[in-house]
Design an enzyme around this catalytic site. Structure first.
Site, PDB file in Angstrom:
ATOM      1  N   CYS A   2       7.779   3.355 -20.386  1.00  0.00           N
ATOM      2  CA  CYS A   2       8.201   2.077 -20.947  1.00  0.00           C
ATOM      3  C   CYS A   2       9.588   1.710 -20.427  1.00  0.00           C
ATOM      4  O   CYS A   2      10.500   2.525 -20.395  1.00  0.00           O
ATOM      5  CB  CYS A   2       8.231   2.057 -22.470  1.00  0.00           C
ATOM      6  N   ARG A  27       8.176   2.421 -14.723  1.00  0.00           N
ATOM      7  CA  ARG A  27       8.206   3.251 -15.924  1.00  0.00           C
ATOM      8  C   ARG A  27       6.961   3.069 -16.790  1.00  0.00           C
ATOM      9  O   ARG A  27       6.733   3.812 -17.734  1.00  0.00           O
ATOM     10  CB  ARG A  27       9.437   2.909 -16.762  1.00  0.00           C
ATOM     11  N   TRP A  74       3.920   1.528 -21.336  1.00  0.00           N
ATOM     12  CA  TRP A  74       2.984   2.601 -20.979  1.00  0.00           C
ATOM     13  C   TRP A  74       2.370   3.008 -22.316  1.00  0.00           C
ATOM     14  O   TRP A  74       3.043   3.566 -23.174  1.00  0.00           O
ATOM     15  CB  TRP A  74       3.739   3.765 -20.342  1.00  0.00           C
ATOM     16  N   ASN A 100      10.679   2.402 -26.792  1.00  0.00           N
ATOM     17  CA  ASN A 100      10.161   3.414 -25.873  1.00  0.00           C
ATOM     18  C   ASN A 100      10.153   4.724 -26.645  1.00  0.00           C
ATOM     19  O   ASN A 100      11.182   5.120 -27.179  1.00  0.00           O
ATOM     20  CB  ASN A 100      11.100   3.489 -24.662  1.00  0.00           C
ATOM     21  N   GLY A 101       9.001   5.377 -26.755  1.00  0.00           N
ATOM     22  CA  GLY A 101       8.933   6.634 -27.497  1.00  0.00           C
ATOM     23  C   GLY A 101       7.751   6.633 -28.441  1.00  0.00           C
ATOM     24  O   GLY A 101       6.855   5.785 -28.336  1.00  0.00           O
ATOM     25  N   GLU A 489       1.423  20.755  -4.142  1.00  0.00           N
ATOM     26  CA  GLU A 489       2.050  19.434  -4.102  1.00  0.00           C
ATOM     27  C   GLU A 489       1.166  18.435  -3.334  1.00  0.00           C
ATOM     28  O   GLU A 489       1.018  17.279  -3.739  1.00  0.00           O
ATOM     29  CB  GLU A 489       3.441  19.560  -3.459  1.00  0.00           C
ATOM     30  N   LYS A 493      -0.216  15.061  -4.942  1.00  0.00           N
ATOM     31  CA  LYS A 493       0.059  13.754  -4.328  1.00  0.00           C
ATOM     32  C   LYS A 493      -1.244  12.989  -4.130  1.00  0.00           C
ATOM     33  O   LYS A 493      -1.350  11.824  -4.460  1.00  0.00           O
ATOM     34  CB  LYS A 493       0.695  13.925  -2.954  1.00  0.00           C
ATOM     35  N   GLU A 496      -2.903  11.899  -7.508  1.00  0.00           N
ATOM     36  CA  GLU A 496      -2.224  10.897  -8.327  1.00  0.00           C
ATOM     37  C   GLU A 496      -2.264   9.502  -7.724  1.00  0.00           C
ATOM     38  O   GLU A 496      -2.295   8.522  -8.462  1.00  0.00           O
ATOM     39  CB  GLU A 496      -0.801  11.322  -8.708  1.00  0.00           C
ATOM     40  N   HIS A 512     -12.185  33.740  -4.115  1.00  0.00           N
ATOM     41  CA  HIS A 512     -12.415  34.210  -5.486  1.00  0.00           C
ATOM     42  C   HIS A 512     -12.927  33.099  -6.395  1.00  0.00           C
ATOM     43  O   HIS A 512     -12.775  33.179  -7.609  1.00  0.00           O
ATOM     44  CB  HIS A 512     -11.122  34.823  -6.053  1.00  0.00           C
ATOM     45  N   LYS A 611       6.615   6.778 -14.034  1.00  0.00           N
ATOM     46  CA  LYS A 611       7.563   7.572 -13.235  1.00  0.00           C
ATOM     47  C   LYS A 611       8.245   8.648 -14.060  1.00  0.00           C
ATOM     48  O   LYS A 611       8.422   9.769 -13.613  1.00  0.00           O
ATOM     49  CB  LYS A 611       8.599   6.621 -12.634  1.00  0.00           C
TER      50      LYS A 611
HETATM   51  O1  M6R Z   1      11.557  13.267 -13.272  1.00  0.00           O
HETATM   52  P1  M6R Z   1      10.926  14.621 -13.172  1.00  0.00           P
HETATM   53  O2  M6R Z   1      11.225  15.298 -11.886  1.00  0.00           O
HETATM   54  O3  M6R Z   1      11.257  15.502 -14.341  1.00  0.00           O
HETATM   55  O4  M6R Z   1       9.380  14.347 -13.225  1.00  0.00           O
HETATM   56  C1  M6R Z   1       8.450  15.401 -13.317  1.00  0.00           C
HETATM   57  C2  M6R Z   1       7.038  14.913 -13.056  1.00  0.00           C
HETATM   58  O5  M6R Z   1       6.648  13.994 -14.024  1.00  0.00           O
HETATM   59  C3  M6R Z   1       6.910  14.269 -11.673  1.00  0.00           C
HETATM   60  O6  M6R Z   1       7.337  15.119 -10.672  1.00  0.00           O
HETATM   61  C4  M6R Z   1       5.446  13.859 -11.416  1.00  0.00           C
HETATM   62  O7  M6R Z   1       4.649  14.988 -11.280  1.00  0.00           O
HETATM   63  C5  M6R Z   1       5.392  12.970 -10.159  1.00  0.00           C
HETATM   64  N1  M6R Z   1       4.647  11.779 -10.439  1.00  0.00           N
HETATM   65  C6  M6R Z   1       4.750  13.597  -9.006  1.00  0.00           C
HETATM   66  O8  M6R Z   1       4.713  12.771  -7.895  1.00  0.00           O
END
Ligand code: M6R
Length: 616
Positions: A2, A27, A74, A100-101, A489, A493, A496, A512, A611
């Site tokens: 948010c 956000r 969000w 937000n929260g 990672e 990527k 997501e 395994h 984000k």
């Molecule tokens: O702001 P942060 O580094 O704490 O965020 C952690 C994760 O939410 C963040 O890395 C998330 O996995 C990303 N969207 C990955 O691309």
């Protein structure tokens, strides 16, 4: 999660708020809305979808007021509907609120408010909070010189359980906002005859670089020319005014199609910024200004514990590998969300680290607090100066890579890898790592930006591969040692931003279980750098090929694969082990980006994500 903007000043509020919401859209982007106070009434416009929809709606009947609030949502409580979008207005029409929260005890509050005649149009916890403020506002005596709105917000928040960053306006109080935070970031921007409240500096820097970072438990009364901060317990606070070092150009996309693309290609410069001034004069080790821990204290550390979420956790896992290799000290990594509740036994003389690009991730913050509560010193690696995690940590290292806007983390990740390697070198040089080995490592780290530039030249080649693989529905990412977290990672990527199911595994673990997935319908991206276990990785590739699985091999220069083993080969430059994970990240970032573009996905705003994850 948010985005929040509140404006009080000399200009029309709605264009500024809309501009701010666009910058905050990363956000949360389920719905947006504004409430502008003009001619003694709240004018509210709310729309599901993006800020652009809201902008079109507002253009039909422009809003002229100079005082208002706006929100990008969000969704937590209640589906994605216009009614659930913020701002919410109390049923008596007196109070407007953005939030937000999550208010955890909203159900009990709602039950109480229903008995008092308040009504509800949405399914949100926020509307409940809004009506409770209205309830207190109606009961609050009118005393000259005292702020009724401030008093009623304070009383309401004393009953609120959960997390919040809120901004509140009263219909009878033009030019006066009240904002408060607990667990969700809020920043006050101090402009010239105007003041702004936002959840992120990117919504503020267009007008001012002077900011006050509110702390948890603080509440602020803001007018066009003034502000007053206290705690919820009514203790007065002398706020520090900080200067933001980012400017508006840093958070603009320029000629790129997406922020993610821009941020991928920015990485050489980002790495240069992250390492600047951090190498020792003799060129054999690194220095960090803000660790707030003496060399002798560091020397006494017997274990490291790293906590983070998502991509940042993958960076911690690579750092684990580097510290164990260069410094020979045991390191443990944990999901921050697990650590915070697991009550895991910790060794004495452990130094705790958290990593968080945003510095606001709630699980990482909770892990930090839990470790501090247990009496450990906690250091943070973060990109956002003044973020909650950066402020609550005992010391730390800033990444200095500028704002990262794309939801999929790229430049923040590689700078975390760089900082992790630099940290490992620093600790290693206090122990067994020789001067010569230190010098070789420093030279390699200094060369990382150029190697990344070279790896980025692979973009057209990777784009062509992406076109051929964009139709698959499953993919495996396999790597070993320091490249196992890069496989994780790569898989994160891809899933997501392109919504392709992907999993990361240590290459040898494949047999395994995951090997059951291998078929001509499931390609594997496999890291095979030249080195001591190259032949073992080649064996894993053979096992995939024997089951008709397509193979995309990422090798280093000079590594020779048996003919016909890989369907696609991506060759990255040869590099020092401290730099290899950074350079190896580039092709998987490019691959996921181009696959997502090929599939027509909304790269910078993938579905269901935000984000910065500030709710549990
Ligand atoms: O702001 P942060 O580094 O704490 O965020 C952690 C994760 O939410 C963040 O890395 C998330 O996995 C990303 N969207 C990955 O691309």
């Amino acid at each position: 999660m948010c985005g929040i903007v509140g404006y009080v000043g000399k200009h029309k509020a709605s264009p500024f708020i809309l501009e701010g919401l666009k910058r905050l859209e990363y956000r949360g982007y389920d719905s947006t809305g504004v409430a502008i106070l003009q001619n003694g009434a709240f004018h509210v416009v709310k729309k599901i979808g993006r800020v652009a929809n809201l902008e079109k709606e507002i253009a039909k009947s422009p809003l002229n007021g100079t005082f208002g609030i706006g929100h990008t949502r969000w969704a937590t409580h209640g589906g994605v509907t216009d009614a659930n979008a913020h701002p919410h207005i109390s049923s008596d029409g007196k109070i407007a609120l953005i939030h937000n929260g999550v208010i955890e005890n909203y159900a009990a509050m709602k039950k109480f408010l229903l008995t008092k005649g308040y009504t509800f149009k949405s399914e949100t916890d926020t509307e409940v909070l809004c009506n409770l403020i209205a309830y207190h506002y109606a009961k609050e005596p009118v005393v000259a010189g005292e702020n009724r709105l401030f008093a009623s917000v304070r009383k309401t928040l004393l009953h609120a359980e959960g997390t919040y960053g809120i901004v509140v306006m009263g219909v009878d109080l033009p030019g006066e906002m009240v904002a408060a935070r607990k667990g969700s970031p809020l920043i006050l921007g101090l402009g010239d005859n105007e003041n702004i409240i936002a959840s992120d500096v990117s919504a503020i820097v267009a007008r001012t670089q002077s900011v006050v970072y509110l702390k948890d438990g603080e509440i602020v009364n803001v007018t066009q020319k003034d502000f007053r901060v206290t705690t919820l317990d009514q203790e007065s606070v002398s706020p520090t005014v900080d200067r933001v070092t980012w400017n508006i150009a840093d958070s603009e996309m320029g000629a790129y199609a997406h922020f993610m693309e821009k941020e991928i290609f920015e990485q050489p410069v980002a790495l240069e910024n992250a390492m600047r001034g951090r190498f020792s004069e003799d060129g054999s080790t690194t220095n960090f200004g803000g660790l707030n821990i003496s060399a002798s204290e560091f020397r006494g550390i017997e274990r490291f514990m790293f906590c983070a979420c998502g991509t940042a956790l993958h960076a911690c896992m690579v750092t684990e590998h580097m510290i164990e290799r260069f410094a020979r000290i045991p390191v443990e990594c944990d999901y921050a969300s697990e650590f915070r509740y697991r009550n895991s036994p910790l060794f004495r003389n452990t130094l705790f680290f958290v990593m968080s690009q945003s510095g606001e991730t709630i699980d990482t913050l909770a892990a930090l607090r839990e470790a501090k509560r247990k009496g450990y010193k906690v250091l943070a690696v973060s990109n956002v100066v003044g973020s909650t995690i950066a402020r609550e940590a005992d010391g730390g290292i800033y990444q200095h890579v500028g704002p990262e806007v794309g939801v999929a983390s790229t430049k923040a990740f590689t700078s975390q890898l760089l900082i992790g390697a630099m940290l490992a070198l620093y600790i290693g040089r206090m122990r067994d790592l020789s001067f010569g080995a230190g010098q070789r490592c420093v030279t390699a780290l200094k060369g990382a930006p150029d190697l990344v530039r070279k790896a980025l030249e692979l973009a057209p080649h990777v784009k062509a591969i992406a076109k051929r693989y964009a139709h698959y529905t499953d993919m495996l990412f396999l790597g070993r040692m320091s490249l196992f977290p890069i496989a994780l990672e790569g898989a994160l990527k891809l899933k997501e931003i392109s919504y392709i199911h992907a999993e990361g595994y240590p290459a040898a673990e494949m047999k395994h279980g995951p090997i059951a997935l291998i078929s001509e319908k499931c390609p594997s991206v496999i890291f095979a750098p030249a080195g001591e276990i190259f032949n073992k990785i080649v064996s894993s590739m053979q096992e995939i090929k024997a089951r008709k699985g397509p193979v995309i091999a990422i090798i280093t220069e000079g590594a020779e694969l048996p003919a016909g083993l890989a369907d696609e080969v991506i060759t990255i430059p040869t590099c020092h082990e401290a730099v290899l994970p950074i350079v190896a990240s580039i092709p998987v970032q490019l691959l996921s980006y181009y696959i997502a573009v090929e599939r027509g996905c909304d790269v910078d705003k993938p579905r269901n994500l935000a984000k910065s994850v500030t709710v549990e």
